[in-house]
Structures are given as C-alpha cells and as structure tokens.
Write a protein that holds these residues in place. Structure first.
Motif, PDB file in Angstrom:
ATOM      1  N   ALA A 152       0.726  -1.225  -0.076  1.00 47.97           N
ATOM      2  CA  ALA A 152      -0.042  -0.111  -0.067  1.00 47.97           C
ATOM      3  C   ALA A 152       0.791   1.285  -0.089  1.00 47.97           C
ATOM      4  CB  ALA A 152      -0.840   0.021   1.390  1.00 47.97           C
ATOM      5  N   ALA A 153       0.310   2.090  -0.806  1.00 50.34           N
ATOM      6  CA  ALA A 153       0.941   3.712  -0.556  1.00 50.34           C
ATOM      7  C   ALA A 153      -0.029   4.500  -0.510  1.00 50.34           C
ATOM      8  CB  ALA A 153       1.899   3.740  -2.003  1.00 50.34           C
ATOM      9  N   VAL A 154       0.241   5.590   0.485  1.00 46.47           N
ATOM     10  CA  VAL A 154      -0.786   6.544   0.765  1.00 46.47           C
ATOM     11  C   VAL A 154      -0.233   8.000   0.559  1.00 46.47           C
ATOM     12  CG1 VAL A 154      -1.994   7.547   2.954  1.00 46.47           C
ATOM     13  CG2 VAL A 154      -1.914   5.093   2.503  1.00 46.47           C
ATOM     14  N   VAL A 155      -1.125   8.744   0.129  1.00 46.71           N
ATOM     15  CA  VAL A 155      -0.677  10.107  -0.294  1.00 46.71           C
ATOM     16  C   VAL A 155      -1.716  10.890   0.184  1.00 46.71           C
ATOM     17  CG1 VAL A 155       0.926   9.587  -2.084  1.00 46.71           C
ATOM     18  CG2 VAL A 155      -1.404  10.150  -2.577  1.00 46.71           C
ATOM     19  N   GLY A 156      -1.537  12.148   0.390  1.00 50.92           N
ATOM     20  CA  GLY A 156      -2.545  13.340   0.712  1.00 50.92           C
ATOM     21  C   GLY A 156      -3.009  13.835  -0.701  1.00 50.92           C
ATOM     22  N   VAL A 157      -4.189  14.304  -0.653  1.00 48.17           N
ATOM     23  CA  VAL A 157      -4.958  14.678  -1.766  1.00 48.17           C
ATOM     24  C   VAL A 157      -5.798  15.695  -1.261  1.00 48.17           C
ATOM     25  CG1 VAL A 157      -6.746  12.930  -2.042  1.00 48.17           C
ATOM     26  CG2 VAL A 157      -5.912  14.243  -3.757  1.00 48.17           C
ATOM     27  N   GLU A 158      -5.784  17.018  -2.093  1.00 47.35           N
ATOM     28  CA  GLU A 158      -6.544  18.149  -1.539  1.00 47.35           C
ATOM     29  C   GLU A 158      -7.905  17.625  -1.296  1.00 47.35           C
ATOM     30  OE1 GLU A 158      -5.467  22.109  -3.369  1.00 47.35           O
ATOM     31  OE2 GLU A 158      -7.404  21.891  -4.137  1.00 47.35           O
ATOM     32  N   HIS A 159      -8.683  18.068  -0.255  1.00 45.42           N
ATOM     33  CA  HIS A 159     -10.138  18.057   0.154  1.00 45.42           C
ATOM     34  C   HIS A 159     -10.813  19.209   0.460  1.00 45.42           C
ATOM     35  CE1 HIS A 159     -13.319  16.402   2.212  1.00 45.42           C
ATOM     36  NE2 HIS A 159     -13.391  15.074   1.832  1.00 45.42           N
ATOM     37  N   THR A 213      -2.209  -2.727  -3.278  1.00 45.34           N
ATOM     38  CA  THR A 213      -1.746  -3.557  -4.404  1.00 45.34           C
ATOM     39  C   THR A 213      -2.427  -5.090  -3.533  1.00 45.34           C
ATOM     40  OG1 THR A 213      -0.111  -2.715  -5.149  1.00 45.34           O
ATOM     41  CG2 THR A 213      -0.080  -4.911  -5.653  1.00 45.34           C
ATOM     42  N   LEU A 214      -3.235  -5.883  -4.186  1.00 44.68           N
ATOM     43  CA  LEU A 214      -3.811  -6.924  -3.675  1.00 44.68           C
ATOM     44  C   LEU A 214      -2.780  -8.178  -3.600  1.00 44.68           C
ATOM     45  CD1 LEU A 214      -7.621  -6.675  -4.650  1.00 44.68           C
ATOM     46  CD2 LEU A 214      -6.244  -6.144  -2.411  1.00 44.68           C
ATOM     47  N   VAL A 215      -2.785  -9.278  -2.989  1.00 48.96           N
ATOM     48  CA  VAL A 215      -2.250 -10.400  -3.070  1.00 48.96           C
ATOM     49  C   VAL A 215      -2.663 -11.039  -4.569  1.00 48.96           C
ATOM     50  CG1 VAL A 215      -2.132 -12.873  -2.030  1.00 48.96           C
ATOM     51  CG2 VAL A 215      -2.093 -10.703  -0.628  1.00 48.96           C
ATOM     52  N   GLU A 216      -1.412 -11.932  -5.054  1.00 51.15           N
ATOM     53  CA  GLU A 216      -2.053 -12.416  -6.080  1.00 51.15           C
ATOM     54  C   GLU A 216      -3.236 -13.205  -6.320  1.00 51.15           C
ATOM     55  OE1 GLU A 216       0.616 -11.708  -8.571  1.00 51.15           O
ATOM     56  OE2 GLU A 216      -0.838 -12.805  -9.957  1.00 51.15           O
ATOM     57  N   GLY A 217      -4.166 -12.981  -7.104  1.00 47.40           N
ATOM     58  CA  GLY A 217      -5.257 -13.723  -7.280  1.00 47.40           C
ATOM     59  C   GLY A 217      -6.557 -13.318  -6.638  1.00 47.40           C
ATOM     60  N   VAL A 218      -6.273 -12.259  -5.778  1.00 50.77           N
ATOM     61  CA  VAL A 218      -7.467 -11.870  -4.969  1.00 50.77           C
ATOM     62  C   VAL A 218      -8.137 -10.686  -5.901  1.00 50.77           C
ATOM     63  CG1 VAL A 218      -8.153 -10.337  -3.013  1.00 50.77           C
ATOM     64  CG2 VAL A 218      -6.407 -12.088  -2.810  1.00 50.77           C
ATOM     65  N   ALA A 277     -11.245   5.933  13.466  1.00 48.53           N
ATOM     66  CA  ALA A 277     -11.991   6.219  12.339  1.00 48.53           C
ATOM     67  C   ALA A 277     -11.443   7.518  11.468  1.00 48.53           C
ATOM     68  CB  ALA A 277     -13.501   6.534  13.123  1.00 48.53           C
ATOM     69  N   PHE A 278     -10.850   8.489  12.249  1.00 48.90           N
ATOM     70  CA  PHE A 278     -10.510   9.753  11.629  1.00 48.90           C
ATOM     71  C   PHE A 278      -9.248   9.451  10.674  1.00 48.90           C
ATOM     72  CE2 PHE A 278      -7.918   9.039  15.319  1.00 48.90           C
ATOM     73  CZ  PHE A 278      -6.554   9.497  14.923  1.00 48.90           C
ATOM     74  N   ALA A 279      -8.822   8.447  10.635  1.00 45.48           N
ATOM     75  CA  ALA A 279      -7.565   7.931   9.558  1.00 45.48           C
ATOM     76  C   ALA A 279      -7.970   6.971   8.597  1.00 45.48           C
ATOM     77  CB  ALA A 279      -6.604   7.529  10.339  1.00 45.48           C
ATOM     78  N   ALA A 280      -9.352   6.694   8.392  1.00 43.36           N
ATOM     79  CA  ALA A 280      -9.866   5.990   7.143  1.00 43.36           C
ATOM     80  C   ALA A 280      -9.858   6.638   6.008  1.00 43.36           C
ATOM     81  CB  ALA A 280     -11.533   5.602   7.585  1.00 43.36           C
ATOM     82  N   PRO A 281      -9.157   5.981   4.949  1.00 45.76           N
ATOM     83  CA  PRO A 281      -8.873   6.334   3.813  1.00 45.76           C
ATOM     84  C   PRO A 281     -10.382   7.059   2.926  1.00 45.76           C
ATOM     85  CG  PRO A 281      -7.862   4.194   3.810  1.00 45.76           C
ATOM     86  CD  PRO A 281      -8.702   4.711   5.055  1.00 45.76           C
ATOM     87  N   ASP A 282     -10.219   8.146   2.316  1.00 44.15           N
ATOM     88  CA  ASP A 282     -11.138   8.673   1.647  1.00 44.15           C
ATOM     89  C   ASP A 282     -11.326   7.865   0.404  1.00 44.15           C
ATOM     90  OD1 ASP A 282     -11.823  11.175   3.129  1.00 44.15           O
ATOM     91  OD2 ASP A 282      -9.822  11.177   3.080  1.00 44.15           O
ATOM     92  N   LYS A 283     -10.335   7.404  -0.111  1.00 39.37           N
ATOM     93  CA  LYS A 283     -10.435   6.809  -1.533  1.00 39.37           C
ATOM     94  C   LYS A 283      -9.294   5.662  -1.314  1.00 39.37           C
ATOM     95  CE  LYS A 283     -10.468   6.820  -6.271  1.00 39.37           C
ATOM     96  NZ  LYS A 283     -11.601   6.249  -6.908  1.00 39.37           N
ATOM     97  N   ILE A 284      -9.777   4.522  -1.984  1.00 42.53           N
ATOM     98  CA  ILE A 284      -8.830   3.318  -2.152  1.00 42.53           C
ATOM     99  C   ILE A 284      -8.727   3.102  -3.641  1.00 42.53           C
ATOM    100  CG2 ILE A 284      -8.612   0.783  -1.813  1.00 42.53           C
ATOM    101  CD1 ILE A 284      -9.475   0.999   1.016  1.00 42.53           C
ATOM    102  N   HIS A 285      -7.617   2.991  -4.309  1.00 43.14           N
ATOM    103  CA  HIS A 285      -7.462   2.972  -5.668  1.00 43.14           C
ATOM    104  C   HIS A 285      -6.695   1.746  -5.870  1.00 43.14           C
ATOM    105  CE1 HIS A 285      -5.841   5.478  -9.277  1.00 43.14           C
ATOM    106  NE2 HIS A 285      -5.732   4.136  -9.523  1.00 43.14           N
ATOM    107  N   TRP A 286      -7.520   0.717  -6.729  1.00 48.34           N
ATOM    108  CA  TRP A 286      -6.579  -0.356  -6.757  1.00 48.34           C
ATOM    109  C   TRP A 286      -5.203  -0.344  -7.630  1.00 48.34           C
ATOM    110  CZ3 TRP A 286      -8.340  -3.013  -3.331  1.00 48.34           C
ATOM    111  CH2 TRP A 286      -9.719  -3.491  -2.892  1.00 48.34           C
ATOM    112  N   ALA A 287      -4.274  -0.894  -7.301  1.00 49.53           N
ATOM    113  CA  ALA A 287      -2.888  -0.739  -7.931  1.00 49.53           C
ATOM    114  C   ALA A 287      -2.413  -2.065  -8.262  1.00 49.53           C
ATOM    115  CB  ALA A 287      -2.138  -0.011  -7.228  1.00 49.53           C
ATOM    116  N   PRO A 288      -2.502  -2.515  -9.518  1.00 53.14           N
ATOM    117  CA  PRO A 288      -1.813  -3.653 -10.093  1.00 53.14           C
ATOM    118  C   PRO A 288      -0.222  -3.743  -9.649  1.00 53.14           C
ATOM    119  CG  PRO A 288      -2.941  -2.915 -11.778  1.00 53.14           C
ATOM    120  CD  PRO A 288      -2.811  -1.674 -10.821  1.00 53.14           C
ATOM    121  N   GLY A 289       0.279  -2.648  -9.637  1.00 51.45           N
ATOM    122  CA  GLY A 289       1.470  -2.334  -9.401  1.00 51.45           C
ATOM    123  C   GLY A 289       1.720  -0.815  -8.836  1.00 51.45           C
ATOM    124  N   LEU A 290       2.917  -0.670  -8.168  1.00 51.50           N
ATOM    125  CA  LEU A 290       3.274   0.602  -7.702  1.00 51.50           C
ATOM    126  C   LEU A 290       4.388   1.235  -8.276  1.00 51.50           C
ATOM    127  CD1 LEU A 290       2.507   0.199  -3.736  1.00 51.50           C
ATOM    128  CD2 LEU A 290       1.220   1.562  -5.352  1.00 51.50           C
TER     129      LEU A 290
END
Ligand code: 6R9
Length: 711
Positions: free
Chosen positions: A607-614, A626-631, A651-664
């Motif tokens: 996982a890689a987390v960045v800040g984005v304007e909100h 990035t998910l484990v192979e096959g998931v 709860a205050f740290a929950a991601p606003d957006k999860i973006h699937w990433a086949p690779g980083l």
C-alpha cells in the motif's frame, strides 16, 4: 542584530490603512475583506486597548526577547509562583546543533514550581476563587454545567488524593482516555498537582493505538469513562479500553487500575462491562477524598506530559514536555495572541486529546485565570448553527478553531434556508445558520491546525466576525508546545492566509535543501534557530529519534517538517508538510501508519498512501493498494481494508479513497515514487514529470487506466 532582519520589515508598514493609497486595505469593522484587499488593519479602537498596539511596540519587545532571552523570560516567569527560584545566572541551556554534541534544551532548571498550583491556587489567592473557570456544554442542547476556580481546585484535589492513594507518585505515567468532559482537564491537572506525567490519548483512537501508547509509557492507571455521545452516535469507550488492555497484557504490560467516570447521559453503569479488582467507578470513589491536596513541587525540567504524535514512520512519537518553560510559554502566548482580558470568555473547539487542547483549553487559559468553555459535542450537531448558539449562550469573546470547521460551516452556508410564503411576500422565515445569532460578544477569532485558505479566512472574518474581529492564525506544533508564528491582533495588519510574524523569543529561518538560510522574499524549509521555553525536550525513550528527526536534517536548526515562504513585507506563509505526514482536518496522520494498517490486512500485498486536496478536510487520505496475487477487486474488500485502518488507528484515519493498483511506481532501487502517486491522486496527469527512472513505467499507465474506469 542580524537575527532581527526578518521582522524589521514590520517597521516599514504603515500604521493606518488610510495613509497608503497604493495598498488595497481595509480597517477592522469598516468594510468587508475581499479578494482585492491584501491587508486588514486593526482599528484604532481595537489597537488602543490591545496589549501590543503597534508594530513598534512589538519590535521593541521582540528585540528584547531575542537579544536578551534570559532577561525577557525571567521577567515573565517572575509573575508566577516558584517554590524555589531558578538560578539567575543560568536561565536556560541550549544546544540545537548536532555537530556540537547531544541536543539539549533546558529552561529555569533548578527552579521548583507546579503548574496546577499556578493555574488554580495562585488565581484563587488573587481573589478569583468565585470566577467561573469552566463552562461545560454537553453534546445535547441544554445539557451543561460549570465550575468556579475554587470548585475546580476541589475536584482536582480529590482526584489527586485518589491517585496518590492508589500509588501514583511523582514521575509515574497516567493515561487519560476521555472525551471532552470537565473530568478530562481535571485529570490532567490532578496528575500535574502530584508530579505524575499525564499522557492523554484522543478518545477517537482505536484499541490498537491506545494499547501501543500504553505499552510505550507503562502507566500506573488509565482514566476513562464508560461511553460518550458524539452527535447522534454513542461510543463505548470502556470497551475500547478493555480491548486495549488485553492487547497490552499480551505485549507484556498490565495496568493495575482503570478509573471509570460514569457518563450517565450516554450509558448507564449497569450496561458497562466490568473487571472486578481492576475497574473503579469515579463517582463512587473520588468524591470521598479530601478537597485539599498538597502540591508536589517539581523541578522546572521535570516532565509534565507525554503526547503521542504521528511522524514519518509507523511508530508514533512520544513528545515530552517539561513543566516550567511550558508553563511560561503557554501562558504568555495565550495572553498575547488572543489579546486576553480578564473579562473574556474563551472557547477553543479543540479536543484535549491533541496539543491544542493541552496548551489552549487547559493550561494557557487557566494560567491566565480565564473562563474557558469546554464543549463535549460535535460542532455541527444538531445542526450547523451549534457553534454560534454556544457563542451567544456564553457570550464567547475569544473563539479559537480549525480551518476544517470553518470550511465545513462555510459550506453549510451562512444563510441556509429561506422559506418564502408567496402569498405573504413579507413573511420570510430565515433559518440562517450564522446570521440569526448575534455574535456581538466576539472580539478575536483564532485558527490552528493547517494553513487557512484565504476564502475560508474571509468568510470567518466577514460573516462570523462581522468584519470586526481580527483573526489570529497561529502556526505551531505538538513539538513547539505553544504558538510560534502568530498575529498579535492589535499590533499589525493581517493578510488572509498568513500566520504573519514570529512570537517573542522565536527565531524562524527559511533554509534551502542544503540547509543554507535564505533571505528576503523566498520559499523553503521552515526551521527554528534557537530554543524557546515551550520546546519539547525529547521523544520519550528515544532521544536518538529526536535528534535524527528534528535536528539532523539541517544541522544547527530545529526542523519543523513544514514548508514556508516569506513575502516582500516579511509575512510568513506556511505551505504544508514536506515530509510523509498528512494533515486531515488538522489531525496529523503519518502515511506510514495508514500503510502499515492496510498491509496488515491478509489480502493486501502493498500500500502507498498520499494526501490529496479535500474541500473540507484540507487533505484527504488517498490509498493505492496492491492485492495479494489472485484476490479479485471488490467493494466488500475496500470496506474491509477501511475497517483495518479504523481498527488500528481510528475512524479519523480511514482512507477517503482506495485506488486498486496492480503495481506501484518504483525506482530501480525499489523506492515508491510518491510524487507520481500524488499527481495521479489529484488527477494532474499532465504533470507526472519524468517517469523514465521507474523500474517499470507501464505501471503508471495501468494506474491511470484503473482510475479512469472507476470514475
Ligand atoms: C497545533 C497543531 C502541526 C502541524 C504543523 C503544520 C500544521 C498547524 C498551522 C499549520 C499552517 C497554521 N499547522 N497550525 N499550518 N498554519 N496556523 O496543529 O499541532 O497536530 O502537531 O500539527 O500542523 O503543518 O507542522 P500538530
């Protein structure tokens, strides 16, 4: 003298807007601040009653504070009670330069005092025993209370006596996990009274986070309550403590006593799970103790509290503040930045779980003998007018809050609903969230936590303060203990979005990547060149990390982690964090902490987390996963990943957006290129820059394609 050049420009600023035709300026109370106005001047009326009323007066005081720190701070410290005075010949010792040996900061060492005594007994002795120390406003309308200084002292003494009785003594840690009940500042003050070290954990942190902090500081006791109502939700805090203690026991540390306040309005005691022999009801025990408790005098350099904050690695840092310097610094910054008068009613919306609640709900205001409003609830419950209802109810004159709240209330609107009955054209029902309240009592507004964008500044100024109240945009950090760069409201003109000039005794510098100080109009990394009394002294149990994080990046300076620019008039503009920390609604969250929570999920490979304007929160949390192979990707899985973060951090740290990433996107040496991820997250796809150094440049295209599919 060289040190003073960054404030000298103030002396060239005119003292009245009327005299400067080339500037688009407004004077407090005379016009609205608009985009064309770059300066907002204090009015004659405001300045003449202000503690610091002109640039010249500030410059004189500032110069003294820099040229003679010992003299400047000793004079102020003498206004407080010291059981034994600090040695006059050595007011402070400092080494901020790693090249010269260990980093060391000490103020008033050898002096013996007590911050609780100075906040309560000293004010009572001065004749303020019957003055209201705290108004308490509950989550529900009409649920409130108050304590005078004498009543507060009695409650603090009872708890201090109880703590002593269960074996808490000087130097022991006590963890406090409470919502904004008056019992929270009471618990802090009770610890301080007996020389115990409090460590308040924000009651929005999860059991895992609480346990991690407990294992780190090994408290003699945990103080909590059974449950709390926040808005329309009930949160069972005691259950969270129970889970944290099971976890901490597994990690080798067991807590002997859990003191529970029965927060009846949220939950009856019959419904509370109980561990015999460990759990104690506050109401059954504490009130039986005497209302007098001798003070334990402590050295100015004895620890007062630990407060954990996020850094760029997964492990939170235990920021340690000591007693004497912190006391003098919080009291003085509070007094000047809010232009405090004894008739003021002060309300800070921060929770005592964060540094703002330590320095500017509890210590700073009470040391000044102020009346403080403590608010349990959510600022938009039952609706967006709650804050102004509270302002009018208690005649709040100093209102201190965070830009995220300003933006969210601004979005809800100042004139929310008009219901016009067309048959009776004159009958207009106004349901204005802000403007239907008087707000006449307001005198000074304050902002903290993140840069306040000029449009939010103007709304706060024009609508909330009726363009009558200056705004103190206070820049500071958990580490700094108190305000570092802040307007003094009567002294000089403000620029919407700028924290303006340094507080007394603070020498901010802007350096380039090489650590060279840059002057004039410039941008770079914000550092501080000298020590100030409120500075943190170490990271608990990890002085190496203290030196590495804060003093090694730019040798010779304290590095703040913030970017900053200085304009032609010498005003400072904070531009946000330059490290891997994101600022969500004014809460500091380390990207590494969120990543480690995500990766702990069995189906998450990376996982890689960045800040984005909100729009409201300032920054939102955007996670590439990035998910484990096959998931397979699924919405269910997104929910369960979010849950992992809520569980491990809160709860205050929950991601606003999860973006699937086949690779980083990674460099050939395996380093994730966050710069590229930030651009993808904010959809600035034409600004990706050079991607040729990536190990596999195709990754970027895949990521963009996936985000296109989702949106
Ligand atoms: C007090 C507090 C500290 C970080 C700090 C900076 C940001 C705080 C600010 C501000 C611009 C302001 N920050 N106040 N940025 N203008 N007035 O918030 O402490 O939780 O430790 O956060 O917050 O980035 O470095 P803390």
């Amino acid at each position: 003298q060289n040190h003073l050049r960054h404030v000298e420009s103030l002396s060239t600023l005119p003292s009245g807007a009327g005299k400067i035709p080339h500037l688009n300026a407004v004077i407090l109370g005379e016009a609205l601040a608009s985009e064309e106005n770059d300066l907002v001047f204090p009015s004659q009326e405001f300045s003449s009653q202000a503690l610091v009323s002109s640039p010249a007066q500030y410059l004189e005081m500032y110069k003294k504070s820099i040229l003679d720190p010992s003299g400047f701070w000793s004079e102020i410290a003498s206004e407080f009670y010291w059981e034994k005075k600090w040695p006059q010949q050595q007011v402070y010792t400092e080494n901020l330069d790693v090249r010269k040996g260990d980093i060391k900061i000490e103020w008033f060492k050898g002096g013996m005092t007590n911050i609780c005594y100075n906040a309560l007994d000293r004010n009572i002795d001065a004749g303020n025993g019957d003055k209201i120390a705290m108004y308490w406003e509950g989550n529900e309308l009409n649920h409130d209370g108050s304590l005078t200084y004498t009543q507060l002292l009695h409650k603090v003494c009872q708890l201090a006596n109880y703590l002593k009785d269960i074996g808490v003594s000087k130097g022991d840690a006590v963890v406090i996990y409470l919502p904004m009940l008056m019992e929270l500042p009471i618990a802090m003050l009770a610890c301080a009274r007996i020389g115990a070290i409090h460590s308040v954990v924000f009651a929005g942190f999860s059991a895992d986070s609480l346990s991690q902090r407990i294992v780190d500081c090994k408290p003699k006791a945990v103080i909590t309550c059974n449950a709390v109502r926040r808005g329309s939700k009930v949160i069972q805090l005691k259950d969270i403590v129970d889970a944290a203690l099971i976890d901490s026991a597994k990690n080798g540390f067991s807590v002997g006593v859990v003191l529970n306040y029965e927060n009846e309005s949220a939950m009856k005691r019959e419904c509370t799970k109980w561990t015999e022999g460990r759990d104690v009801w506050w109401q059954d025990t504490v009130p039986k103790y005497p209302t007098i408790c001798d003070v334990v005098w402590v050295d100015a350099e004895d620890p007062l509290f630990l407060l954990y904050t996020s850094g760029s690695t997964g492990k939170p840092k235990g920021v340690l503040h000591t007693t004497g310097g912190y006391m003098i610094y919080t009291a003085t910054t509070f007094k000047y930045a809010f232009d405090y008068k004894s008739s003021d009613i002060y309300w800070c919306t921060a929770d005592c779980g964060w540094i703002t609640g330590h320095s500017y709900v509890t210590y700073g205001p009470l040391l000044n003998g102020a009346t403080v409003v403590v608010f349990e609830g959510a600022p938009n419950y039952p609706n967006a007018s709650r804050c102004w209802d509270i302002v009018d109810k208690y005649k709040v004159s100093l209102f201190y809050t965070a830009p995220t709240l300003v933006r969210s209330l601004m979005r809800d609107g100042d004139e929310a609903i008009y219901i016009v009955d067309r048959s009776l054209i004159t009958d207009i029902l106004h349901l204005q969230f802000v403007t239907r309240y008087s707000r006449k009592s307001l005198r000074v507004l304050g902002s903290v936590g993140e840069p306040i964008n000029p449009s939010a500044w103007r709304w706060f100024f024009n609508v909330v303060g009726d363009s009558r109240c200056p705004i103190s945009d206070t820049w500071w950090q958990t580490e700094t203990g108190g305000f570092m760069i802040t307007p003094l409201p009567g002294a000089w003109p403000q620029k919407p979005g700028s924290a303006t000039f340094p507080f007394f005794g603070v020498l901010p510098v802007i350096v380039d990547e090489k650590g060279t100080e840059i002057d004039g109009e410039c941008s770079g990394y914000l550092c501080v060149k000298n020590s100030w009394p409120g500075a943190f002294r170490t990271l608990y149990g990890d002085h190496d990390r203290y030196e590495t994080t804060y003093f090694k990046p730019f040798p010779g300076y304290y590095f703040t982690g913030d970017g900053c620019s200085r304009d032609k008039d010498g005003y400072h503009w904070l531009t946000g964090r330059v490290d891997d920390v994101i600022n969500v609604s004014g809460h500091r969250i380390g990207t590494a902490e969120v990543e480690s929570a995500l990766v702990s999920h069995p189906q998450c490979a990376e996982a890689a987390v960045v800040g984005v304007e909100h729009e409201v929160k300032g920054q939102g949390i955007y996670a590439f996963v990035t998910l484990v192979e096959g998931v397979p990707y699924s919405e269910e899985l997104k929910k369960s990943l979010t849950l992992a973060v809520r569980k491990q951090i809160g709860a205050f740290a929950a991601p606003d957006k999860i973006h699937w990433a086949p690779g980083l996107p990674k460099t050939r040496s395996g380093k994730i290129m966050r710069r590229i991820l930030r651009k993808i997250a904010s959809r600035q796809l034409d600004e990706l820059g050079d991607t040729s150094t990536l190990a596999d440049p195709c990754v970027v295209e895949q990521l963009i394609a996936l985000s296109d599919q989702e949106s």
